[in-house]
Design an enzyme around this catalytic site. Structure first.
Site, PDB file in Angstrom:
ATOM      1  N   TYR A 149      14.761 -69.574 -17.415  1.00  0.00           N
ATOM      2  CA  TYR A 149      14.644 -70.485 -16.269  1.00  0.00           C
ATOM      3  C   TYR A 149      13.862 -71.732 -16.670  1.00  0.00           C
ATOM      4  O   TYR A 149      14.292 -72.869 -16.422  1.00  0.00           O
ATOM      5  CB  TYR A 149      13.953 -69.770 -15.095  1.00  0.00           C
TER       6      TYR A 149
HETATM    7  N1  LIG Z   1      14.466 -70.836  -4.149  1.00  0.00           N
HETATM    8  C1  LIG Z   1      13.565 -71.491  -4.837  1.00  0.00           C
HETATM    9  O1  LIG Z   1      12.367 -71.276  -4.668  1.00  0.00           O
HETATM   10  C2  LIG Z   1      13.980 -72.533  -5.846  1.00  0.00           C
HETATM   11  C3  LIG Z   1      12.987 -73.329  -6.420  1.00  0.00           C
HETATM   12  C4  LIG Z   1      13.358 -74.292  -7.349  1.00  0.00           C
HETATM   13  C5  LIG Z   1      14.684 -74.465  -7.674  1.00  0.00           C
HETATM   14  N2  LIG Z   1      15.624 -73.660  -7.110  1.00  0.00           N
HETATM   15  C6  LIG Z   1      17.017 -73.867  -7.506  1.00  0.00           C
HETATM   16  O2  LIG Z   1      17.818 -74.037  -6.356  1.00  0.00           O
HETATM   17  C7  LIG Z   1      19.167 -73.708  -6.679  1.00  0.00           C
HETATM   18  C8  LIG Z   1      19.716 -72.815  -5.594  1.00  0.00           C
HETATM   19  O3  LIG Z   1      19.017 -71.573  -5.626  1.00  0.00           O
HETATM   20  P1  LIG Z   1      18.614 -70.770  -4.305  1.00  0.00           P
HETATM   21  O4  LIG Z   1      17.167 -70.546  -4.366  1.00  0.00           O
HETATM   22  O5  LIG Z   1      19.216 -71.387  -3.126  1.00  0.00           O
HETATM   23  O6  LIG Z   1      19.287 -69.348  -4.642  1.00  0.00           O
HETATM   24  P2  LIG Z   1      20.367 -68.471  -3.877  1.00  0.00           P
HETATM   25  O7  LIG Z   1      20.540 -67.274  -4.751  1.00  0.00           O
HETATM   26  O8  LIG Z   1      19.984 -68.258  -2.469  1.00  0.00           O
HETATM   27  O9  LIG Z   1      21.687 -69.360  -3.932  1.00  0.00           O
HETATM   28  C9  LIG Z   1      22.317 -69.639  -5.151  1.00  0.00           C
HETATM   29  C10 LIG Z   1      23.824 -69.647  -4.955  1.00  0.00           C
HETATM   30  O10 LIG Z   1      24.408 -70.012  -6.209  1.00  0.00           O
HETATM   31  C11 LIG Z   1      25.513 -69.165  -6.459  1.00  0.00           C
HETATM   32  N3  LIG Z   1      25.741 -69.077  -7.899  1.00  0.00           N
HETATM   33  C12 LIG Z   1      24.951 -68.470  -8.818  1.00  0.00           C
HETATM   34  N4  LIG Z   1      25.515 -68.557 -10.020  1.00  0.00           N
HETATM   35  C13 LIG Z   1      26.680 -69.234  -9.861  1.00  0.00           C
HETATM   36  C14 LIG Z   1      27.714 -69.613 -10.743  1.00  0.00           C
HETATM   37  N5  LIG Z   1      27.676 -69.282 -12.047  1.00  0.00           N
HETATM   38  N6  LIG Z   1      28.763 -70.315 -10.243  1.00  0.00           N
HETATM   39  C15 LIG Z   1      28.832 -70.622  -8.927  1.00  0.00           C
HETATM   40  N7  LIG Z   1      27.891 -70.260  -8.047  1.00  0.00           N
HETATM   41  C16 LIG Z   1      26.832 -69.573  -8.510  1.00  0.00           C
HETATM   42  C17 LIG Z   1      25.130 -67.833  -5.854  1.00  0.00           C
HETATM   43  O11 LIG Z   1      26.284 -67.020  -5.586  1.00  0.00           O
HETATM   44  C18 LIG Z   1      24.398 -68.271  -4.592  1.00  0.00           C
HETATM   45  O12 LIG Z   1      25.276 -68.395  -3.490  1.00  0.00           O
HETATM   46  C19 LIG Z   1      19.121 -73.073  -8.069  1.00  0.00           C
HETATM   47  O13 LIG Z   1      19.494 -74.026  -9.034  1.00  0.00           O
HETATM   48  C20 LIG Z   1      17.665 -72.711  -8.227  1.00  0.00           C
HETATM   49  O14 LIG Z   1      17.260 -72.641  -9.570  1.00  0.00           O
HETATM   50  C21 LIG Z   1      15.309 -72.698  -6.205  1.00  0.00           C
END
Ligand SMILES: NC(=O)c1ccc[n+]([C@@H]2O[C@H](COP(=O)([O-])OP(=O)(O)OC[C@H]3O[C@@H](n4cnc5c(N)ncnc54)[C@H](O)[C@@H]3O)[C@@H](O)[C@H]2O)c1
Length: 271
Positions: free
Chosen positions: A174
Site C-alpha cells: 500500500y
Molecule cells: N478508506 C480509507 O480510509 C482510504 C484512505 C486513503 C485512501 N483510500 C483509497 O480510496 C480508494 C477507495 O477505497 P475505499 O476505502 O472506498 O474501499 P472500498 O473497499 O470500500 O471500495 C473499493 C472499491 O474498489 C473496487 N475494486 C477493488 N479492486 C478493484 C479492481 N482491481 N478493479 C475494479 N474495482 C476494484 C472494490 O470492489 C470496491 O467496490 C482506494 O484507492 C483506497 O486506497 C481509502
C-alpha cells in the site's frame, strides 16, 4: 481557456451535460464520489470488478440523479480498462472527468509480524501494485485516450495520506503503490497539459469504507485510526465529495499536478 469564465461560481461547479466515470464505484469513496457528481448534474459511469455490488450500488444511487451506467471490469487488466472506458465514452458521447479510485488494502500493516519487511509476502505486495499502481496508470491512459480528441478533461487519482508520508497502519504494498501514485499524478499532469487534460490527486485520511472487509468493524482499529487524525475521528464518505466535485469541475480550471489532502488534519502530524 485563456480568458476568464464569465459564469458565476455555482455554475462553474455544476456538472450538467458532463459525463464522469468512477472506478471502484461500487463501495466506499468511489460510491460517494459518484453520488456527489450525480447530485450536481453529471451522467456517471460506475466501474467496478464486483458485478453484484455494482448493480446494487447503481440501484441505490437512482434517486441521486442520472443517467447512471455500469461497467464491470478489473482495473489491473489494462486492455479491459481501455475497452470499458472507451465504450463508456461512446455511450455518453464524451468523457469529461475520470476518477481513478479503485484500490485495495494490499496486505497486513508493518505493525503485524507478517507485514514487517522480514516476512512480507511478495505475492501480496505484487497484488497491491497490480491494482493500486498498474490499475491506476491503466485508467489514466484509457481516460487520456478518450479525452484527447475532445480537447481535454479532468483526471482525479485517489492517492492516500499513506502515499505522502510513512504510515505504520499500512503495509509495504500500500505504502509503495500510493507513494508512486503521488508522483504519477505530477508526471501525468506534465504529460497531458498540452492536451488540455488536468490531472490531480486526492489524499484521503482514514474513512469509514469497506477497504478492510465488509464485516463488522473492530472499534479498537477505528479508534487507532481516529487517533492519527487532528479532528480525532475517521471521515464519513460524503466528506470526500466536495474535493472530488471541485477537481472534476470547471471551477478547478487552473488546478493540475496537485495532490490534496482530505484527512481531518492527519498530515499536520501534531496530536
Ligand atoms: N478508506 C480509507 O480510509 C482510504 C484512505 C486513503 C485512501 N483510500 C483509497 O480510496 C480508494 C477507495 O477505497 P475505499 O476505502 O472506498 O474501499 P472500498 O473497499 O470500500 O471500495 C473499493 C472499491 O474498489 C473496487 N475494486 C477493488 N479492486 C478493484 C479492481 N482491481 N478493479 C475494479 N474495482 C476494484 C472494490 O470492489 C470496491 O467496490 C482506494 O484507492 C483506497 O486506497 C481509502
Amino acid at each position: 481557456m485563456t480568458t476568464p469564465d464569465p459564469r458565476p461560481l455555482p455554475d462553474r461547479l455544476r456538472m450538467d451535460g458532463r459525463h464522469a466515470l468512477v472506478t471502484g464505484a461500487a463501495s466506499g469513496l468511489g460510491l460517494a464520489i459518484a453520488e456527489g457528481l450525480l447530485q450536481c448534474g453529471a451522467a456517471v459511469t460506475l466501474l467496478d470488478r464486483d458485478a453484484e455490488e455494482l448493480e446494487r450500488s447503481a440501484a441505490a444511487l437512482a434517486a441521486a440523479g442520472g443517467p447512471i451506467s455500469t461497467r464491470c471490469c478489473d482495473v489491473s487488466e489494462p486492455a479491459a480498462v481501455e475497452a470499458a472506458v472507451a465504450a463508456a465514452a461512446q455511450e455518453h458521447g464524451g468523457l469529461h472527468a475520470v476518477f481513478a479510485n479503485a484500490g485495495i488494502a494490499g496486505g497486513p500493516s508493518i505493525r503485524s509480524e507478517e507485514g514487517r519487511v522480514y516476512d512480507m509476502d511478495w505475492k501480496t505486495f505484487d497484488g497491491a501494485l497490480a491494482v493500486n499502481l498498474i490499475g491506476t496508470l491503466a485508467t489514466v491512459r484509457a481516460a487520456a485516450r478518450a479525452m484527447r480528441p475532445a480537447g481535454g478533461g479532468s483526471i482525479v487519482v485517489t492517492v492516500s495520506t499513506a502515499g505522502l508520508r510513512a504510515d505504520a497502519m499500512v503495509g509495504y504494498g500500500y505504502s509503495a503503490s500510493k507513494g508512486a501514485l503521488a508522483n504519477l499524478v505530477r508526471q501525468a499532469a506534465v504529460d497531458l497539459a498540452p492536451d488540455g487534460i488536468r490531472v490531480n490527486g486526492i489524499a484521503p485520511g482514514p474513512f469509514h469504507t469497506n477497504i478492510g472487509g465488509r464485516g463488522p468493524k473492530d472499534p479498537a482499529v477505528d479508534q487507532a485510526w481516529a487517533d492519527t487524525v487532528l479532528l480525532a475521528r475517521m471521515g464519513h464518505t460524503q466528506e470526500i465529495q466536495g474535493m472530488a466535485l471541485l477537481l472534476a469541475s470547471d471551477a478547478a480550471s487552473f488546478m493540475t499536478g496537485g495532490v490534496y489532502p482530505v484527512d481531518g488534519g492527519a498530515l499536520t502530524g501534531v496530536f
